[in-house]
Design an enzyme around this catalytic site. Structure first.
Site, PDB file in Angstrom:
ATOM      1  N   ILE A   1       0.840  -1.212   0.000  1.00  0.00           N
ATOM      2  CA  ILE A   1       0.000   0.000   0.000  1.00  0.00           C
ATOM      3  C   ILE A   1       0.872   1.258   0.000  1.00  0.00           C
ATOM      4  CG2 ILE A   1      -1.934   1.191   1.090  1.00  0.00           C
ATOM      5  CD1 ILE A   1      -2.668  -1.460   2.458  1.00  0.00           C
TER       6      ILE A   1
ATOM      7  N   THR B   1      12.069  -5.567   4.590  1.00  0.00           N
ATOM      8  CA  THR B   1      11.867  -6.952   5.011  1.00  0.00           C
ATOM      9  C   THR B   1      11.554  -7.755   3.754  1.00  0.00           C
ATOM     10  OG1 THR B   1       9.463  -6.780   5.223  1.00  0.00           O
ATOM     11  CG2 THR B   1      10.780  -6.145   7.163  1.00  0.00           C
TER      12      THR B   1
ATOM     13  N   GLU C   1       4.428  -5.441  10.062  1.00  0.00           N
ATOM     14  CA  GLU C   1       4.325  -6.829   9.642  1.00  0.00           C
ATOM     15  C   GLU C   1       2.836  -7.022   9.405  1.00  0.00           C
ATOM     16  OE1 GLU C   1       6.472  -9.217   9.021  1.00  0.00           O
ATOM     17  OE2 GLU C   1       8.252  -8.063   9.533  1.00  0.00           O
ATOM     18  N   SER C   2       2.475  -7.579   8.236  1.00  0.00           N
ATOM     19  CA  SER C   2       1.080  -7.455   7.827  1.00  0.00           C
ATOM     20  C   SER C   2       0.351  -8.768   7.521  1.00  0.00           C
ATOM     21  CB  SER C   2       0.997  -6.539   6.601  1.00  0.00           C
ATOM     22  OG  SER C   2       1.613  -7.171   5.500  1.00  0.00           O
TER      23      SER C   2
ATOM     24  N   THR D   1      -6.267  -1.254  10.463  1.00  0.00           N
ATOM     25  CA  THR D   1      -7.061  -2.260   9.759  1.00  0.00           C
ATOM     26  C   THR D   1      -8.406  -2.476  10.443  1.00  0.00           C
ATOM     27  OG1 THR D   1      -7.124  -4.661   9.403  1.00  0.00           O
ATOM     28  CG2 THR D   1      -5.670  -3.919  11.101  1.00  0.00           C
ATOM     29  N   ASP D   2      -9.357  -2.975   9.680  1.00  0.00           N
ATOM     30  CA  ASP D   2     -10.660  -3.325  10.282  1.00  0.00           C
ATOM     31  C   ASP D   2     -10.532  -4.587  11.153  1.00  0.00           C
ATOM     32  OD1 ASP D   2     -10.290  -5.200   8.244  1.00  0.00           O
ATOM     33  OD2 ASP D   2     -12.304  -4.987   7.391  1.00  0.00           O
ATOM     34  N   GLU D   3      -9.402  -5.313  11.026  1.00  0.00           N
ATOM     35  CA  GLU D   3      -9.257  -6.575  11.768  1.00  0.00           C
ATOM     36  C   GLU D   3      -9.178  -6.356  13.274  1.00  0.00           C
ATOM     37  OE1 GLU D   3      -6.674  -9.478   9.982  1.00  0.00           O
ATOM     38  OE2 GLU D   3      -6.917  -8.588   8.015  1.00  0.00           O
TER      39      GLU D   3
ATOM     40  N   TYR E   1      -1.481 -10.624  14.714  1.00  0.00           N
ATOM     41  CA  TYR E   1      -1.401  -9.435  13.843  1.00  0.00           C
ATOM     42  C   TYR E   1      -2.392  -8.371  14.290  1.00  0.00           C
ATOM     43  CZ  TYR E   1      -2.624  -6.438   9.865  1.00  0.00           C
ATOM     44  OH  TYR E   1      -2.927  -5.347   9.075  1.00  0.00           O
TER      45      TYR E   1
ATOM     46  N   LYS F   1      -1.807  -4.575  15.927  1.00  0.00           N
ATOM     47  CA  LYS F   1      -2.325  -3.337  15.321  1.00  0.00           C
ATOM     48  C   LYS F   1      -3.246  -2.616  16.301  1.00  0.00           C
ATOM     49  CE  LYS F   1      -1.785  -1.972  11.650  1.00  0.00           C
ATOM     50  NZ  LYS F   1      -0.720  -1.124  11.056  1.00  0.00           N
TER      51      LYS F   1
ATOM     52  N   TYR G   1      -9.019 -21.877   2.676  1.00  0.00           N
ATOM     53  CA  TYR G   1      -9.039 -22.297   4.079  1.00  0.00           C
ATOM     54  C   TYR G   1     -10.453 -22.671   4.534  1.00  0.00           C
ATOM     55  CZ  TYR G   1      -4.475 -19.866   4.454  1.00  0.00           C
ATOM     56  OH  TYR G   1      -3.176 -19.436   4.293  1.00  0.00           O
TER      57      TYR G   1
ATOM     58  N   ASP H   1      -8.268 -25.196   8.142  1.00  0.00           N
ATOM     59  CA  ASP H   1      -8.557 -23.786   8.421  1.00  0.00           C
ATOM     60  C   ASP H   1      -7.441 -23.129   9.222  1.00  0.00           C
ATOM     61  OD1 ASP H   1      -9.998 -21.486   8.274  1.00  0.00           O
ATOM     62  OD2 ASP H   1     -11.730 -22.206   9.417  1.00  0.00           O
TER      63      ASP H   1
ATOM     64  N   PRO I   1      -6.184 -21.111  12.373  1.00  0.00           N
ATOM     65  CA  PRO I   1      -6.715 -20.984  13.736  1.00  0.00           C
ATOM     66  C   PRO I   1      -7.181 -19.555  14.005  1.00  0.00           C
ATOM     67  CG  PRO I   1      -4.387 -21.658  13.749  1.00  0.00           C
ATOM     68  CD  PRO I   1      -4.754 -21.425  12.331  1.00  0.00           C
TER      69      PRO I   1
HETATM   70  P1  NAD Z   1       3.312  -4.942   3.357  1.00  0.00           P
HETATM   71  O1  NAD Z   1       3.675  -6.111   4.208  1.00  0.00           O
HETATM   72  O2  NAD Z   1       3.141  -5.127   1.884  1.00  0.00           O
HETATM   73  O3  NAD Z   1       4.414  -3.780   3.533  1.00  0.00           O
HETATM   74  C1  NAD Z   1       4.946  -3.435   4.777  1.00  0.00           C
HETATM   75  C2  NAD Z   1       6.197  -2.598   4.546  1.00  0.00           C
HETATM   76  O4  NAD Z   1       6.714  -2.236   5.840  1.00  0.00           O
HETATM   77  C3  NAD Z   1       7.318  -3.350   3.816  1.00  0.00           C
HETATM   78  O5  NAD Z   1       7.886  -2.539   2.817  1.00  0.00           O
HETATM   79  C4  NAD Z   1       8.321  -3.656   4.917  1.00  0.00           C
HETATM   80  O6  NAD Z   1       9.672  -3.740   4.449  1.00  0.00           O
HETATM   81  C5  NAD Z   1       8.118  -2.464   5.858  1.00  0.00           C
HETATM   82  N1  NAD Z   1       8.533  -2.762   7.232  1.00  0.00           N
HETATM   83  C6  NAD Z   1       8.191  -3.849   7.983  1.00  0.00           C
HETATM   84  N2  NAD Z   1       8.796  -3.782   9.190  1.00  0.00           N
HETATM   85  C7  NAD Z   1       9.512  -2.621   9.210  1.00  0.00           C
HETATM   86  C8  NAD Z   1      10.327  -1.994  10.187  1.00  0.00           C
HETATM   87  N3  NAD Z   1      10.551  -2.544  11.382  1.00  0.00           N
HETATM   88  N4  NAD Z   1      10.889  -0.789   9.878  1.00  0.00           N
HETATM   89  C9  NAD Z   1      10.688  -0.213   8.672  1.00  0.00           C
HETATM   90  N5  NAD Z   1       9.938  -0.782   7.701  1.00  0.00           N
HETATM   91  C10 NAD Z   1       9.351  -1.968   7.968  1.00  0.00           C
HETATM   92  O7  NAD Z   1       2.015  -4.327   4.020  1.00  0.00           O
HETATM   93  P2  NAD Z   1       0.778  -3.574   3.350  1.00  0.00           P
HETATM   94  O8  NAD Z   1      -0.228  -4.574   2.931  1.00  0.00           O
HETATM   95  O9  NAD Z   1       1.285  -2.564   2.368  1.00  0.00           O
HETATM   96  O10 NAD Z   1       0.192  -2.825   4.627  1.00  0.00           O
HETATM   97  C11 NAD Z   1       0.624  -1.505   4.970  1.00  0.00           C
HETATM   98  C12 NAD Z   1      -0.151  -1.031   6.187  1.00  0.00           C
HETATM   99  O11 NAD Z   1      -1.545  -1.077   5.926  1.00  0.00           O
HETATM  100  C13 NAD Z   1       0.067  -1.903   7.435  1.00  0.00           C
HETATM  101  O12 NAD Z   1       0.134  -1.057   8.555  1.00  0.00           O
HETATM  102  C14 NAD Z   1      -1.178  -2.776   7.491  1.00  0.00           C
HETATM  103  O13 NAD Z   1      -1.476  -3.153   8.810  1.00  0.00           O
HETATM  104  C15 NAD Z   1      -2.217  -1.829   6.922  1.00  0.00           C
HETATM  105  N6  NAD Z   1      -3.383  -2.440   6.266  1.00  0.00           N
HETATM  106  C16 NAD Z   1      -3.203  -3.353   5.268  1.00  0.00           C
HETATM  107  C17 NAD Z   1      -4.319  -3.890   4.627  1.00  0.00           C
HETATM  108  C18 NAD Z   1      -4.164  -4.863   3.482  1.00  0.00           C
HETATM  109  O14 NAD Z   1      -5.188  -5.396   2.998  1.00  0.00           O
HETATM  110  N7  NAD Z   1      -2.977  -5.128   2.990  1.00  0.00           N
HETATM  111  C19 NAD Z   1      -5.609  -3.499   5.019  1.00  0.00           C
HETATM  112  C20 NAD Z   1      -5.748  -2.568   6.041  1.00  0.00           C
HETATM  113  C21 NAD Z   1      -4.616  -2.030   6.660  1.00  0.00           C
HETATM  114  P1  TYD Z   2      -5.424 -12.640   3.582  1.00  0.00           P
HETATM  115  O1  TYD Z   2      -5.155 -12.119   2.210  1.00  0.00           O
HETATM  116  O2  TYD Z   2      -4.325 -13.379   4.280  1.00  0.00           O
HETATM  117  O3  TYD Z   2      -5.948 -11.406   4.445  1.00  0.00           O
HETATM  118  P2  TYD Z   2      -6.550 -11.359   5.949  1.00  0.00           P
HETATM  119  O4  TYD Z   2      -6.322 -12.654   6.611  1.00  0.00           O
HETATM  120  O5  TYD Z   2      -5.747 -10.243   6.545  1.00  0.00           O
HETATM  121  O6  TYD Z   2      -8.003 -11.022   5.784  1.00  0.00           O
HETATM  122  O7  TYD Z   2      -6.674 -13.609   3.535  1.00  0.00           O
HETATM  123  C1  TYD Z   2      -7.938 -13.189   3.061  1.00  0.00           C
HETATM  124  C2  TYD Z   2      -8.922 -14.323   3.294  1.00  0.00           C
HETATM  125  O8  TYD Z   2      -8.543 -15.432   2.465  1.00  0.00           O
HETATM  126  C3  TYD Z   2      -8.915 -14.846   4.719  1.00  0.00           C
HETATM  127  O9  TYD Z   2     -10.252 -15.202   5.078  1.00  0.00           O
HETATM  128  C4  TYD Z   2      -8.051 -16.096   4.657  1.00  0.00           C
HETATM  129  C5  TYD Z   2      -8.295 -16.607   3.245  1.00  0.00           C
HETATM  130  N1  TYD Z   2      -7.155 -17.313   2.606  1.00  0.00           N
HETATM  131  C6  TYD Z   2      -7.360 -18.556   2.021  1.00  0.00           C
HETATM  132  O10 TYD Z   2      -8.475 -19.115   2.046  1.00  0.00           O
HETATM  133  N2  TYD Z   2      -6.298 -19.152   1.414  1.00  0.00           N
HETATM  134  C7  TYD Z   2      -5.050 -18.597   1.371  1.00  0.00           C
HETATM  135  O11 TYD Z   2      -4.105 -19.206   0.818  1.00  0.00           O
HETATM  136  C8  TYD Z   2      -4.868 -17.311   1.976  1.00  0.00           C
HETATM  137  C9  TYD Z   2      -3.529 -16.634   1.960  1.00  0.00           C
HETATM  138  C10 TYD Z   2      -5.960 -16.695   2.572  1.00  0.00           C
END
Ligand code: NAD
Ligand code: TYD
Length: 349
Positions: free
Chosen positions: A13, A38, A88-89, A131-133, A156, A160, A213, A287, A289
């Protein structure tokens, strides 16, 4: 906002947000992107930005858990705004190895808040991406609102949630200008292919199993990443300090329906697999956990107060995403050949 510290800009993002800010938005300042790189971070995601916007984009490879290192960043670049994506995401990883989640998501956020507090005179905003999680799992009905209480279920989401609470406390206690956004599941270009949508797209292209899953009836709300970026920028510009804003896609789907749609779209738009439809690749596996059953987001506060709504439909966003992964197969191979290769999915299976 002259000197924006953006953390985690080499991830999914963050990279999309930097592109949006510099290429499309009315942001006029410069971005200092701090990323530890990372397994999930890839500076290649921003090579084009580095060459096109060399006067307004700076990359610093640093860990947000390194307080001294981050202190240098704040003073060297006179940081006046923070937009904090670094985390860490991935939920599955947090189940197997929660340590890094606690370090980066909680301690890392705390470090940034402390440094923002030390620079309060010049601080315009600390925006925290969440996140909404954090709200936990819904039953068949209802939506998460900004007033829903926090009930995180995975390491996770708990990490958050903790970081959200600390941001809130800095606003209440120190009057720090903060905003928080809680967004639903994103998809789009540059997403690391361990997450559901890119994993399914790439496996389906290659004719590999599609691991769903449990019973596949868990529900997620999906948002195209650029819509998330637009919402974050609106909140940064016009959100009320101390407030939280929900961001959602209005797009609830059962996982199994989502995977079937990806299969159909690929069968329609790319070469068919010999003698079978891609849906036949779907494999139900054990599934996760603590797997949250349903997420759904009420984003009416963001819509009514800031005039934001998602623009991309699921079908158009998914077509763009599939096209991007087809055109960037080498990117996917390269990012997967890094540390990820060594993360054996020893897992909970
Ligand atoms: P991502 O895992 O793709 O990217 C995370 C980035 O953070 C990476 O570039 C990584 O190198 C960097 N990073 C990790 N640890 C670090 C540290 N200690 N110091 C500096 N950099 C570090 O994650 P994403 O999907 O782009 O998510 C970005 C943000 O959005 C996160 O805070 C996540 O919780 C939030 N978010 C993600 C989603 C989603 O669907 N992906 C939805 C809602 C919120
Ligand atoms: P994910 O992309 O890991 O996002 P989050 O767990 O943060 O919502 O997973 C999205 C949904 O898809 C979640 O319900 C778990 C499911 N899933 C699978 O069924 N198979 C997979 O291999 C993965 C990675 C996720």
């Amino acid at each position: 906002m002259k000197n924006l510290l953006l953390t985690g800009g080499c991830g999914f993002i963050g990279a999309n947000f930097i592109r949006y800010l510099l290429e499309e938005s009315d942001f006029k300042g410069r971005i200092i992107n701090v990323d530890k790189l990372t397994y999930a971070g890839n500076s290649e995601n921003l090579a084009y930005i580095e060459s096109q916007f060399s006067d307004r984009y700076i990359f610093e490879k640093k860990d947000i858990c390194d307080f001294k290192g981050m202190e240098e960043i704040f003073s060297k670049y006179l940081i006046d705004t923070v937009c904090h994506f670094a985390a860490e995401s991935h939920v599955d990883r947090s189940i197997v190895a929660p340590d890094a989640f606690i370090q980066t998501n909680i301690i890392g956020t705390f470090n940034l808040l402390e440094l923002a507090r030390a620079n309060m005179d010049q601080l315009i905003l600390f925006h925290h991406i969440s996140t909404d999680e954090v709200f936990g799992s819904l039953g068949n009905r209802g939506f998460f609102t900004e007033k829903t209480s926090y009930k995180p279920n995975s390491p996770y989401s708990a990490s958050k949630a903790a970081s959200d609470h600390i941001v809130r406390a800095y606003n209440k206690t120190y009057d720090m200008p903060t905003t928080i956004s809680n967004c639903s599941n994103n998809y789009g270009p540059y997403q690391f292919p361990e997450k559901m949508i890119p994993l399914m797209i790439l496996n389906a292209i290659e004719g590999k199993d599609l691991p769903v899953y449990g019973d596949g009836r868990n529900i997620r709300d999906w948002l195209f990443v650029k819509d998330h970026c637009k919402a974050v920028w609106k909140i940064m510009k016009s959100g009320s300090r101390g407030e939280t804003y929900n961001i959602g896609g209005n797009c609830e789907m059962k996982n199994i329906d989502l995977v079937e749609q990806i299969c159909d779209l690929l069968d329609e738009t790319t070469e068919k697999l010999p003698n079978r439809s891609r849906k036949e690749l779907i494999t139900f596996v054990k599934d996760r956990p603590g797997h949250d059953r349903r997420y759904a987001v009420d984003f009416s506060k963001t819509k009514n107060n800031l005039g934001w709504s998602p623009e991309e439909s699921f079908k158009s966003g998914m077509k763009k995403t599939i096209q991007w992964y087809i055109s960037n197969r080498k990117w996917a191979d390269r990012v997967k050949s890094g540390e990820y290769r060594f993360w054996i999915k020893k897992q909970y299976r």
